[in-house]
Write an enzyme that holds these catalytic residues in place. Structure first.
Site, PDB file in Angstrom:
ATOM      1  N   TYR A 123       0.819  -1.209   0.000  1.00 14.61           N
ATOM      2  CA  TYR A 123       0.000   0.000   0.000  1.00 14.61           C
ATOM      3  C   TYR A 123       0.857   1.265   0.000  1.00 14.61           C
ATOM      4  O   TYR A 123       0.493   2.278  -0.614  1.00 14.61           O
ATOM      5  CB  TYR A 123      -0.962  -0.002   1.185  1.00 14.61           C
ATOM      6  CG  TYR A 123      -2.181  -0.844   0.921  1.00 14.61           C
ATOM      7  CD1 TYR A 123      -3.138  -0.440  -0.014  1.00 14.61           C
ATOM      8  CD2 TYR A 123      -2.386  -2.056   1.573  1.00 14.61           C
ATOM      9  CE1 TYR A 123      -4.252  -1.213  -0.285  1.00 14.61           C
ATOM     10  CE2 TYR A 123      -3.502  -2.834   1.311  1.00 14.61           C
ATOM     11  CZ  TYR A 123      -4.427  -2.411   0.381  1.00 14.61           C
ATOM     12  OH  TYR A 123      -5.528  -3.182   0.105  1.00 14.61           O
ATOM     13  N   GLU A 216      -1.983 -29.884   9.365  1.00 11.32           N
ATOM     14  CA  GLU A 216      -2.297 -29.075   8.189  1.00 11.32           C
ATOM     15  C   GLU A 216      -3.452 -28.107   8.443  1.00 11.32           C
ATOM     16  O   GLU A 216      -3.352 -26.925   8.117  1.00 11.32           O
ATOM     17  CB  GLU A 216      -2.650 -29.984   7.000  1.00 11.32           C
ATOM     18  CG  GLU A 216      -3.131 -29.214   5.773  1.00 11.32           C
ATOM     19  CD  GLU A 216      -3.606 -30.115   4.644  1.00 11.32           C
ATOM     20  OE1 GLU A 216      -4.182 -29.575   3.676  1.00 11.32           O
ATOM     21  OE2 GLU A 216      -3.426 -31.344   4.718  1.00 11.32           O
TER      22      GLU A 216
END
Length: 382
Positions: A123, A216
């Protein structure tokens, strides 16, 4: 200061170095200053020319596998093949300018003794130079270009990792000048892993665990913590909620260094994506460029594996998606993938099926802990 300048000049002459150094802000700023001085010297020479920027090639074709002589740990690193960013080629001109823009911004960040995330950096650049930066991907790739040019880590550039990771279980940790945190008492949400790698490096760590279990999925991590599986199996649980971010990988590597005798076991879905996640923890990733090797750990594959499919009802098996097949092809072409992993991958593709860890709930919601305990007792991991 003179010695610092000399060391910075020397690093530019060593074009065979294919690793990213961890440097102080002063050293990084010195390297940026040297690169600017060298660039200006070329422009002011009797025969001025804008030279190309020589960068380490980050394509998979330039990756190599390294294995220690006294260990079975392997990791990915980049070899000595180069690519360039050129101001004279129309398709590379903007990429050339982006490198200098990111270096300028990093110099300012380090001068102000600040840290920014990649998103914050995007940004900032989008506002300052919208004609050169239009996407996060451009910023991420340019950061890797700067790392390749300066031979320093992204954290050394003042860029911190955005972390999704959590840790729970038999781990006591303490940040400098803070209270001790008991990760077994953090509830199902666990302890949020900081994106500040220097803070993670300074953590005081204590454990009586016998295993580190990489999970996971966030939902599976929550199930295991709610069931206090880390008390049944003395363990530390860690998850990145999917594909591993840098901070989670760094903490796992930090735990591995602090407790080298603890086996690291991975619980992932039986599909190509699950294996890819495991391999990222285990070997590193090309996407990390010159830092790929820094976060690799000797992770063992606990489950799910092909032999476990018999525990799952046929109706719970799912067909492989095109994306699964694409990941499978990429993994099979990698020289780093060990033979028994290739056999598992071939079985997935041959069957055209994938199995998710949640399918084990067919045996009851408390079955996961029993499944893990059985695999560990039998030393059934590869």
């Amino acid at each position: 200061m003179e010695n610092l300048s000399k060391s910075s000049l020397n690093f530019f002459a060593d074009q065979q170095l294919c690793s990213a150094d961890i440097l102080s802000p002063l050293e990084v700023r010195a390297r940026i200053e040297v690169s600017v001085i060298n660039f200006l010297k070329i422009l002011n020479s009797p025969d001025p020319a804008i030279s190309d920027l020589p960068l380490i090639n980050r394509k998979s074709s330039n990756s190599r596998v390294s294995q220690g002589l006294l260990t079975d740990v392997s990791w990915i690193f980049l070899s000595h093949s180069f690519c360039t960013r050129s101001l004279t080629k129309s398709n590379a001109a903007k990429a050339f300018v982006r490198v200098w823009k990111v270096m300028e911004t990093c110099f300012q960040i380090l001068s102000q003794e600040k840290r920014v995330t990649q998103r914050e950096l995007f940004y900032k650049l989008l506002c300052d130079s919208p004609e050169y930066f239009t996407s996060q991907l451009q910023v991420n790739r340019t950061i890797q270009d700067v790392i390749a040019l300066l031979h320093c880590s992204r954290f050394s550039l003042g860029i911190v990792a955005s972390s999704r990771g959590l840790v729970a279980g038999r781990l006591m940790l303490q940040e400098p000048n803070q209270e001790v945190i008991d990760c077994s008492a953090c509830g199902s949400s666990g302890y949020s892993i900081s994106g500040d790698l220097s803070l993670l490096e300074k953590l005081d760590l204590k454990t009586d665990a016998r295993y580190i279990i990489v999970v996971e999925k966030h939902a599976i991590f929550q199930r295991l913590t709610e069931d206090f599986v880390f008390n049944q199996i003395p363990s530390i649980l860690i998850t990145a909620k999917g594909y591993p971010d840098i901070a989670t990988r760094f903490l796992l590597h930090r735990l591995n260094r602090a407790f080298p005798d603890l086996p690291i076991l991975a619980l992932v879905d039986w599909n190509p994506a699950g294996l890819a996640i495991l391999c990222t923890f285990k070997f590193g990733s090309i996407g990390m460029g010159m830092e790929a090797y820094r976060y690799a750990c000797n992770v063992k594959w606990l489950g799910l594996r092909g032999d476990d499919v018999q525990l799952i009802p046929e109706q719970s098996l799912l067909p492989l998606k095109p994306r699964d097949l694409q990941i499978a092809r990429s993994l099979m072409s990698s020289e780093i993938l060990q033979e028994n992993y290739k056999e598992e991958l071939s079985l997935m593709v041959h069957n055209g099926q994938r199995a998710e860890v949640e399918a084990l709930y067919f045996h009851g919601y408390d079955y996961l802990g029993k499944y893990i305990a059985k695999k560990i007792v039998q030393a059934d991991y590869i």
